[in-house]
Enzyme design. Sequence first.
Site, short mmCIF file in Angstrom:
data_model
loop_
_atom_site.label_atom_id
_atom_site.label_comp_id
_atom_site.label_asym_id
_atom_site.label_seq_id
_atom_site.Cartn_x
_atom_site.Cartn_y
_atom_site.Cartn_z
N HIS A 38 0.69 -1.28 0.06
CA HIS A 38 0.01 -0.15 -0.05
C HIS A 38 1.00 1.15 -0.08
O HIS A 38 1.58 1.10 0.59
CB HIS A 38 -0.77 -0.07 1.18
CG HIS A 38 -2.09 -1.01 1.08
ND1 HIS A 38 -2.94 -1.57 2.23
CD2 HIS A 38 -2.63 -1.32 -0.22
CE1 HIS A 38 -3.85 -2.22 1.49
NE2 HIS A 38 -3.60 -2.17 0.31
N ASP B 121 1.03 4.38 1.20
CA ASP B 121 1.48 4.92 2.34
C ASP B 121 2.39 4.26 2.94
O ASP B 121 3.24 4.89 4.10
CB ASP B 121 0.14 5.25 3.38
CG ASP B 121 -0.42 4.17 3.86
OD1 ASP B 121 -0.58 3.14 3.11
OD2 ASP B 121 -0.84 4.16 4.85
#
Length: 324
Positions: A64, A66
């Site tokens: 992901h 982030d």
Amino acid sequence: MQFTFLGTSAGVPTRQRNVSGFALSIDDHRDWYLVDCGEGTQHRLLQSRHSLARLRAIFISHVHGDHCYGLPGVIASANMSGRTQPLTICAPDGIEQFVTAVRQYTDLHTLRYPLHFVRSDLENAVYEDELVRVSAHALSHRVPSFAYRFEEKPPHTLNQDSLRELGVPRGPQWGELQHGNPVTLTDGRQVTPEQVCEPAWRARVIVVGGDNDQPDLLLSALKNTDLLVHESTFTEDILQQVGPQYMHSTAAMLAKTAERAGVPHLALTHFSQRYREKSSPGKRHIDELRAEAAEYYRGNILVARDLDRYEINRKGELSKLDSE
């Protein structure tokens, strides 16, 4: 062991918090390790003591953004700064392909240093050097996600009682054993370092978790652990509102696991942007996460903030250091 929170926000940055990043070093050693590398990690590093030239390895918990969008920039900046030492990246499937694609389409074809990838989603994945041993532990999330268990490798000292019992005479053979080499005595017996050496202090252990909605998956990895650093994205009431589909932990879930495992120190991080340092309309206060955790966990709780530095000393005591 010293560590710095480089980013503590979940999903997107806020004005006070960047997305995920965590720096770890062994005491004052200048070499260091990076766990996760969200967008903007480079900016946080510029406010820290850490140099890309001394970065030994990067550990990415999952794909992901982030947690990984800052990775190509770190690789490129290390190259532009003249790095020549090899860099290891431990990560699940997808991260190597991501980095390769960015290099291909942004003209970053040539690196001045070797880049080595280690798949953390393969069985018994381990990174090891003379300072630490790092193992990967599978978690539960929307994509394969992992925690990393950092166990330091303290220097060894000779146990003189054992040397005397085995009849090893004081002299050069002691030095050989100290350096990890077996010796042969005059009567033909062989003595190995394992028989006469012991760690100078108990190895310190930190477990840093990626996104995960089942903290109990870490119970075995938390044995003899000094500190658990783990996402605490929501409080229980917010989880009930948003539902379980995002597959994140609450402060209560995390605290219950830490209490079961007997971990003395717990760091909450990866906070939803709903939680802020100051109360404001439509926002919750960050201390609500600490309060919820404290209902289930009797150990030491710290609420991570960007650029906060901490140390676990050789007695296993946690203390905050001066800011970066």
